[in-house]
Design a protein around this motif. Sequence first.
Motif: not given
Length: 410
Positions: A52-53, A55-56
């Motif tokens: 997630a990091l 993709n953020e």
Amino acid sequence: MALVVQKYGGTSVGTIERIRNVARRVARTYDDGNDVIVVVSAMAGETNKLVALANEMCEFPSEREYDVLVSTGEQVSIALLAMCLQSMGYKAKSYCGFQIPVVTDSSFSKARIEKIDDKKIREDLKNGTIIVVAGFQGIDHEGNITTLGRGGSDTSAVAVAAGLKADVCEIFTDVDGIYTTDPRIVPEASKMDKVSYDEMLEMASLGSKVLQIRSVEFAKKYGVVVHVRSSFNDNPGTLVMKEDADMEAVLVSGITYNKDEAKISVFRVPDKPGIASQIFSPLSHANITVDMIIQNVSHEGFTDLTFTVPKADYKKAIKIVEETAKDVGASGVKGDESIAKVSIVGVGMRSHSGVASKMFQTLAQEGINIHMISTSEIKISCIIDSKYTELAVRVLHEAFGLAKKDIKAE
Ligand code: ADP
Ligand code: ASP
Ligand code: MG
């Protein structure tokens, strides 16, 4: 004295208390007089957080840096487990993939293991050390950190077992073994005592995440018998092994589902030689694997083409396909991420007919529409709307009589 490889998954090392539980199990195996190599995953949820990091941070993160990031979860758990074993009075040493090294090719985020150097591990084992290896990670020939794809610690464990010719390879997880379907969706699912490499390959490739597919490929290639069992009790689990006569007797052995694929359709493609290659080559160059493909019957020299790709590659794939569609003169491209694949698997299907029609009928009775179908000798898969996944799995499990009570009654 035996050489035992044990792998513990994310849930099994999800908290400090659970890591202590793992350490106690490892210590017990060591105290029984075995050499022990432990392969561990990241603590539950950690790899997802890292993904997630990434993709953020950006839409298309660099593949190299992605692997540098997502491999770190395992470094935490190996250190914690080694510390715990040491505090219990055992000699223990952790190894990241690059320290062994576990040499892979350079396909970041889905690297293949090429070689495992056993020199350091053998030396440590000789002086009574318990080895704790980070699953999921390796290093390529240029010294870059690589990862083996989601669920890749299973593959690390089987590759270590094959490379060091271990006597036992145990995959400890959060269920008691391999079931006729995901026991979290169908609580009545039955645990199998054994399953053939080929069936498990199909089940893994069709979405059953209990073992990563490459771990089963390795096990089959090197004849490693894999024992999948729970890290929370001592119940015997499931042996993944060579096919035997008992297995052939079972018509359908399992139902699987996969929600990790997306569908892409290309409309009004000119129907002429070379078109399929023009559409699929750029995807394969981008290292995107295409799974199911259907091409409609040609109409006035044009046809529609529909295929599935991993959801993780969907955005990249759509971008590529939109460009190729323009080049080949297709009328448009449409994607759909809300699909699922449900499949039935069984080596017994080779010699029986009527299985497919029973599957289609069962889905039809629930009003579930089938978008795509694909078959092999030992599986039938249907693409459906993802909102029907659980329902489809449940009714198919029932229709093929796979529940505990049904099997006992036979
Ligand atoms: P680990 O973190 O130990 O690697 P995974 O989550 O990768 O564990 O795999 C175990 C999970 O696989 C189970 O919790 C279960 O929900 C799921 N699963 C899917 N299909 C099956 C099946 N046929 N048999 C057992 N478990 C299954
Ligand atoms: N931690 C990695 C993942 O979540 C590898 C594994 O657990 O097997 O995919
Ligand atoms: Mg797993």
